[in-house]
Motif scaffolding. Structure first.
Motif, PDB file in Angstrom:
ATOM      1  N   ALA A  19      17.686 -10.474   6.174  1.00  0.00           N
ATOM      2  CA  ALA A  19      18.021  -9.220   5.497  1.00  0.00           C
ATOM      3  C   ALA A  19      19.437  -8.795   5.859  1.00  0.00           C
ATOM      4  O   ALA A  19      20.160  -8.235   5.035  1.00  0.00           O
ATOM      5  N   GLN A  20      19.864  -9.077   7.090  1.00  0.00           N
ATOM      6  CA  GLN A  20      21.217  -8.731   7.513  1.00  0.00           C
ATOM      7  C   GLN A  20      22.233  -9.774   7.064  1.00  0.00           C
ATOM      8  O   GLN A  20      23.340  -9.438   6.674  1.00  0.00           O
ATOM      9  N   SER A  21      21.832 -11.047   7.097  1.00  0.00           N
ATOM     10  CA  SER A  21      22.752 -12.114   6.675  1.00  0.00           C
ATOM     11  C   SER A  21      23.122 -11.999   5.204  1.00  0.00           C
ATOM     12  O   SER A  21      24.209 -12.392   4.799  1.00  0.00           O
ATOM     13  N   LEU A  22      22.191 -11.457   4.409  1.00  0.00           N
ATOM     14  CA  LEU A  22      22.445 -11.352   2.970  1.00  0.00           C
ATOM     15  C   LEU A  22      23.544 -10.351   2.653  1.00  0.00           C
ATOM     16  O   LEU A  22      24.238 -10.463   1.639  1.00  0.00           O
ATOM     17  N   LEU A  23      23.725  -9.364   3.525  1.00  0.00           N
ATOM     18  CA  LEU A  23      24.751  -8.348   3.282  1.00  0.00           C
ATOM     19  C   LEU A  23      26.128  -8.998   3.191  1.00  0.00           C
ATOM     20  O   LEU A  23      26.482  -9.822   4.011  1.00  0.00           O
ATOM     21  N   GLY A  24      26.876  -8.637   2.174  1.00  0.00           N
ATOM     22  CA  GLY A  24      28.218  -9.184   2.005  1.00  0.00           C
ATOM     23  C   GLY A  24      28.271 -10.384   1.078  1.00  0.00           C
ATOM     24  O   GLY A  24      29.313 -10.728   0.556  1.00  0.00           O
ATOM     25  N   HIS A  25      27.109 -11.031   0.852  1.00  0.00           N
ATOM     26  CA  HIS A  25      27.105 -12.153  -0.078  1.00  0.00           C
ATOM     27  C   HIS A  25      27.001 -11.646  -1.511  1.00  0.00           C
ATOM     28  O   HIS A  25      26.747 -10.475  -1.758  1.00  0.00           O
ATOM     29  N   MET A  26      27.218 -12.575  -2.449  1.00  0.00           N
ATOM     30  CA  MET A  26      27.392 -12.210  -3.852  1.00  0.00           C
ATOM     31  C   MET A  26      26.155 -12.582  -4.667  1.00  0.00           C
ATOM     32  O   MET A  26      25.799 -13.746  -4.720  1.00  0.00           O
ATOM     33  N   ALA A 163      28.405  -7.725  13.233  1.00  0.00           N
ATOM     34  CA  ALA A 163      27.363  -6.761  13.572  1.00  0.00           C
ATOM     35  C   ALA A 163      27.838  -5.317  13.448  1.00  0.00           C
ATOM     36  O   ALA A 163      27.067  -4.431  13.082  1.00  0.00           O
ATOM     37  N   ALA A 164      29.102  -5.076  13.717  1.00  0.00           N
ATOM     38  CA  ALA A 164      29.616  -3.708  13.683  1.00  0.00           C
ATOM     39  C   ALA A 164      29.652  -3.126  12.271  1.00  0.00           C
ATOM     40  O   ALA A 164      29.707  -1.916  12.082  1.00  0.00           O
ATOM     41  N   ASP A 165      29.609  -4.010  11.254  1.00  0.00           N
ATOM     42  CA  ASP A 165      29.647  -3.552   9.857  1.00  0.00           C
ATOM     43  C   ASP A 165      28.263  -3.248   9.314  1.00  0.00           C
ATOM     44  O   ASP A 165      28.116  -2.834   8.180  1.00  0.00           O
ATOM     45  N   ILE A 166      27.218  -3.514  10.120  1.00  0.00           N
ATOM     46  CA  ILE A 166      25.852  -3.373   9.614  1.00  0.00           C
ATOM     47  C   ILE A 166      25.132  -2.208  10.276  1.00  0.00           C
ATOM     48  O   ILE A 166      25.069  -2.127  11.505  1.00  0.00           O
ATOM     49  N   ALA A 167      24.607  -1.306   9.465  1.00  0.00           N
ATOM     50  CA  ALA A 167      23.833  -0.176   9.968  1.00  0.00           C
ATOM     51  C   ALA A 167      22.371  -0.406   9.612  1.00  0.00           C
ATOM     52  O   ALA A 167      22.060  -1.175   8.701  1.00  0.00           O
ATOM     53  N   SER A 168      21.446   0.241  10.323  1.00  0.00           N
ATOM     54  CA  SER A 168      20.031   0.085  10.012  1.00  0.00           C
ATOM     55  C   SER A 168      19.314   1.422  10.152  1.00  0.00           C
ATOM     56  O   SER A 168      19.818   2.351  10.770  1.00  0.00           O
ATOM     57  N   GLY A 169      18.123   1.507   9.537  1.00  0.00           N
ATOM     58  CA  GLY A 169      17.343   2.731   9.595  1.00  0.00           C
ATOM     59  C   GLY A 169      16.013   2.511   8.910  1.00  0.00           C
ATOM     60  O   GLY A 169      15.732   1.396   8.448  1.00  0.00           O
ATOM     61  N   PRO A 170      15.180   3.548   8.838  1.00  0.00           N
ATOM     62  CA  PRO A 170      13.867   3.416   8.205  1.00  0.00           C
ATOM     63  C   PRO A 170      13.996   3.110   6.717  1.00  0.00           C
ATOM     64  O   PRO A 170      14.967   3.504   6.076  1.00  0.00           O
ATOM     65  N   ARG A 171      12.985   2.451   6.188  1.00  0.00           N
ATOM     66  CA  ARG A 171      13.009   2.092   4.776  1.00  0.00           C
ATOM     67  C   ARG A 171      12.694   3.311   3.907  1.00  0.00           C
ATOM     68  O   ARG A 171      12.207   4.326   4.385  1.00  0.00           O
ATOM     69  N   PRO A 184      12.813   0.406  11.581  1.00  0.00           N
ATOM     70  CA  PRO A 184      14.191   0.404  11.063  1.00  0.00           C
ATOM     71  C   PRO A 184      14.530  -0.893  10.345  1.00  0.00           C
ATOM     72  O   PRO A 184      15.382  -1.651  10.789  1.00  0.00           O
ATOM     73  N   TRP A 185      13.875  -1.126   9.245  1.00  0.00           N
ATOM     74  CA  TRP A 185      14.023  -2.407   8.547  1.00  0.00           C
ATOM     75  C   TRP A 185      14.833  -2.304   7.267  1.00  0.00           C
ATOM     76  O   TRP A 185      14.763  -3.146   6.401  1.00  0.00           O
ATOM     77  N   ARG A 186      15.584  -1.246   7.146  1.00  0.00           N
ATOM     78  CA  ARG A 186      16.561  -1.161   6.061  1.00  0.00           C
ATOM     79  C   ARG A 186      17.934  -1.424   6.673  1.00  0.00           C
ATOM     80  O   ARG A 186      18.239  -0.914   7.747  1.00  0.00           O
ATOM     81  N   PHE A 187      18.722  -2.250   5.990  1.00  0.00           N
ATOM     82  CA  PHE A 187      20.045  -2.603   6.502  1.00  0.00           C
ATOM     83  C   PHE A 187      21.079  -2.365   5.424  1.00  0.00           C
ATOM     84  O   PHE A 187      20.825  -2.617   4.247  1.00  0.00           O
ATOM     85  N   TRP A 188      22.245  -1.877   5.792  1.00  0.00           N
ATOM     86  CA  TRP A 188      23.291  -1.688   4.804  1.00  0.00           C
ATOM     87  C   TRP A 188      24.661  -1.892   5.421  1.00  0.00           C
ATOM     88  O   TRP A 188      24.810  -1.882   6.642  1.00  0.00           O
ATOM     89  N   GLU A 189      25.635  -2.097   4.541  1.00  0.00           N
ATOM     90  CA  GLU A 189      27.016  -2.257   5.006  1.00  0.00           C
ATOM     91  C   GLU A 189      27.547  -0.864   5.321  1.00  0.00           C
ATOM     92  O   GLU A 189      27.638  -0.011   4.443  1.00  0.00           O
ATOM     93  N   TYR A 190      27.904  -0.676   6.557  1.00  0.00           N
ATOM     94  CA  TYR A 190      28.316   0.633   7.051  1.00  0.00           C
ATOM     95  C   TYR A 190      29.490   1.184   6.249  1.00  0.00           C
ATOM     96  O   TYR A 190      30.468   0.491   5.999  1.00  0.00           O
ATOM     97  N   LEU A 191      29.351   2.419   5.805  1.00  0.00           N
ATOM     98  CA  LEU A 191      30.396   3.141   5.070  1.00  0.00           C
ATOM     99  C   LEU A 191      30.675   2.625   3.661  1.00  0.00           C
ATOM    100  O   LEU A 191      31.574   3.125   3.002  1.00  0.00           O
ATOM    101  N   ASN A 192      29.935   1.635   3.203  1.00  0.00           N
ATOM    102  CA  ASN A 192      30.128   1.198   1.816  1.00  0.00           C
ATOM    103  C   ASN A 192      29.546   2.261   0.873  1.00  0.00           C
ATOM    104  O   ASN A 192      28.412   2.687   1.023  1.00  0.00           O
ATOM    105  N   THR A 193      30.328   2.662  -0.122  1.00  0.00           N
ATOM    106  CA  THR A 193      29.925   3.793  -0.975  1.00  0.00           C
ATOM    107  C   THR A 193      28.885   3.428  -2.021  1.00  0.00           C
ATOM    108  O   THR A 193      28.374   4.300  -2.713  1.00  0.00           O
ATOM    109  N   PHE A 194      28.551   2.132  -2.138  1.00  0.00           N
ATOM    110  CA  PHE A 194      27.557   1.745  -3.134  1.00  0.00           C
ATOM    111  C   PHE A 194      26.141   1.686  -2.582  1.00  0.00           C
ATOM    112  O   PHE A 194      25.202   1.354  -3.297  1.00  0.00           O
TER     113      PHE A 194
END
Length: 197
Positions: A19-26, A163-171, A184-194
């Motif tokens: 779930a974290q590795s997928l972040l940033g891929h297209m 790791a510093a670009d990835i934030a996590s929290g409840p789904r 805390p199984w929701r992951f997102w790119e920190y500060l990304n506005t989308f």
DNA sequence: AAGGTGATTTGCT
DNA sequence: GCAAATCACCTTC
């Protein structure tokens, strides 16, 4: 020319890690209308048998969840009211786990995305939710069971985050799932506005 | 009958 | 802007 797909072996790592590795891929989808795609900026992990929020909780195996019991790297789509949601199957055979894609940042085919989301004026609202991105990329129930290393729906290497670009929290949206709602199984790119929230 | 949602409207601050 | 309310009308069990 089309961005090259990641190999199926990419999906074999543990679900929480994937779930974290997928972040940033297209994430890409090509139709007769053209190619659309965007960076994955938000995901959620669903850990099967032990996760009350997962459709596969308690090994619930039905026509709908069947695909999750197979190999990693296949597409699990399902309908929620009027929308279609996209998940990527993870875990080995008989380990029904998946990653929900919650948001992407538009990149390829933005004109086409704008056309498909014609009523939405603000770009950030085109794809900042699981049902929105499927509409933007034209992902439907027809993609159920598709193998993700090939046309017309696939994932290509994007930017690599650390790791510093990835934030996590409840789904989100799993109010009635007992203790699982706090994981805390929701992951997102920190500060990304989308990101959706 | 209910759901891992979204768009629109309304009423605030 | 944000929060709550409402409805949309599909799929699944």
């Amino acid at each position: 020319m089309r961005p090259k797909s990641l190999p199926l072996s990419f999906y074999s790592e543990p679900t929480l890690q994937l779930a974290q590795s997928l972040l940033g891929h297209m994430l890409l989808k090509e139709t007769e209308e053209g190619l659309t795609g965007g960076y994955i900026v938000e995901t959620e992990a669903y850990l099967g048998p032990n996760d009350r929020a997962a459709h596969s909780f308690n090994h619930r195996r039905t026509k709908r969840t069947e695909i999750m019991f197979g190999e990693a790297g296949y597409v699990y789509t399902y309908t929620m009211h009027t929308h279609c949601l996209l998940n990527i199957v993870s875990g080995g055979t008989d380990e029904p786990e998946a990653v929900l894609i919650r948001a992407v940042e538009p990149y390829y085919g933005q004109d086409l995305i704008a056309q498909r989301r014609s009523k939405i004026t603000k770009k950030k609202h085109w794809t900042n939710g699981p049902g929105k991105l499927t509409k933007a990329l034209n992902i439907t129930m027809d993609d159920y069971g598709h193998k993700l290393d090939q046309h017309p729906l696939w994932i290509a290497r994007g930017k690599s985050l650390d790791a510093a670009d990835i934030a996590s929290g409840p789904r989100i949206g799993i109010q009635n799932s007992g203790e699982a709602k706090a994981y805390p199984w929701r992951f997102w790119e920190y500060l990304n506005t989308f990101v959706s929230k």
